[in-house]
Design a protein around this motif. Sequence first.
Motif, short mmCIF file in Angstrom:
data_model
loop_
_atom_site.label_atom_id
_atom_site.label_comp_id
_atom_site.label_asym_id
_atom_site.label_seq_id
_atom_site.Cartn_x
_atom_site.Cartn_y
_atom_site.Cartn_z
N ALA A 248 0.86 -1.16 0.05
CA ALA A 248 -0.05 0.15 0.11
C ALA A 248 0.93 1.35 -0.10
CB ALA A 248 -1.06 0.02 1.35
N LYS A 263 -4.92 2.65 0.94
CA LYS A 263 -5.89 1.80 0.65
C LYS A 263 -5.21 0.78 1.26
CE LYS A 263 -7.57 2.80 -3.68
NZ LYS A 263 -7.90 2.80 -4.86
N SER A 265 -7.18 -1.68 2.06
CA SER A 265 -7.97 -3.21 1.97
C SER A 265 -6.70 -3.94 1.21
CB SER A 265 -8.88 -3.08 0.95
OG SER A 265 -8.49 -1.95 -0.81
N ARG A 266 -5.40 -3.30 0.74
CA ARG A 266 -4.54 -3.68 0.08
C ARG A 266 -3.32 -3.97 1.00
NH1 ARG A 266 -0.78 -0.58 -4.07
NH2 ARG A 266 -0.46 -3.10 -4.96
#
Length: 419
Positions: A248, A263, A265-266
């Motif tokens: 990220a 992010k 989510s990464r």
Amino acid sequence: MQSPNQVEAQITRLIREDWGRLLAVLTGFGGDLSLAEDCLHDAVVAALQTWPTAGLPSAPDAWLITTARRKAIDRLRRAQTSASKAEALAFWQWQNAPEAEELQTLPDRRLELIFTCCHPALDEKSRVALTLRAVGGLTTSEIAAAFLDKQEAMAARLTRAKKKIASAGIRFRLPDPEDLPGRIDGVLQVIYLIFNEGHRGSSDQLTRTDLAEEAIRLVRILSSCLPDHLETKGLLALMLLTDARRLARKGPSGAFIPLEEQKRSRWDRGKIREGKHLVELVLKAGPPGAYALQAAISALHAEAPDFASTDWTQIVALYDLLWKLKPNPVVLLNCAVAQSYATDPSTALEQLEATGAGQHLQAYQPYHACRADLLARQGRWKEAMVAYDRAIVLTEAPEEVAFLKARRKTAASFVEPGS
């Protein structure tokens, strides 16, 4: 047929990735670190001269090991001026070492190399520097940057350390079981610096995955050897939680992305789960050490669903505990960043400057980047621009330079022309 440039690139990659493994194998043959390093260097020179025209051998690492070993034998033969038992033994050890081609796989003896370089006969700084050079394959300039030292001073330190190993008769082996716990702290410091060089390298790469992963692998080995050593688990947790954010940190174009814009989510949830589990184990087992406290801070970042939800008050409290264990200017700097979000940037900057930390961190890029951010968040744009300029000068990674220049440009946009 590969071009000479392609072959040279492969040699460079091999040296970067496998230097520590190759050096450890050679040192294991003869027990002489200095001789092993000199002969490995000679073998690399021979490869640069031979491989571009002859092509890469089928096993490049074995070629380097065999060539270096033969060069060691030649050196020892030329150096023999007496029939001393020590000279005869050294010559015999190198002469009777197995050819690399005879080995099914090259043995991994980096752990012995680490403990040799971290021997108590050396001062702490030399232990760390020598291991970074021998095991991590870092250049002298990269090691000097990690220590905030001049390159010439670090080169002299490395030379003295290798001479000390030879003169003190330090053997290439693991410590005896009863001595192992007392030697582990210096080893952990070495591994953490290797990880830091990989995660946020001083070279022109934003990250050097090979070094970060090597550090994690080494601390896993140590943790399995010392299952009751809490700080080893704390360091493993810290590195896993930090490395979990690696992907990220860079955007699609390779641009550096700061924590507040990443992010989540990464982030690697597998590494986060393992890291948090280790933090919980260590905190339940007893008073946390410095690595465990830093891991706990990283765990709080990992738990927050977004940057705004971060428990900054708890992070400040953990940094206060860390300061009591490891009082140094870098801890104050990190605490100031957390304080700026727990309260406000003005208070954080006042507290940081009151400590006098800046007197010790003038050559430390994060200090100037931090000041620039704190000043910009207060609307002190001209002062922020000056701090950004200093941070840019001290930054080598192109991605971070571009990031800092963009922040400086934003600050400049708020300054009226001629003011």
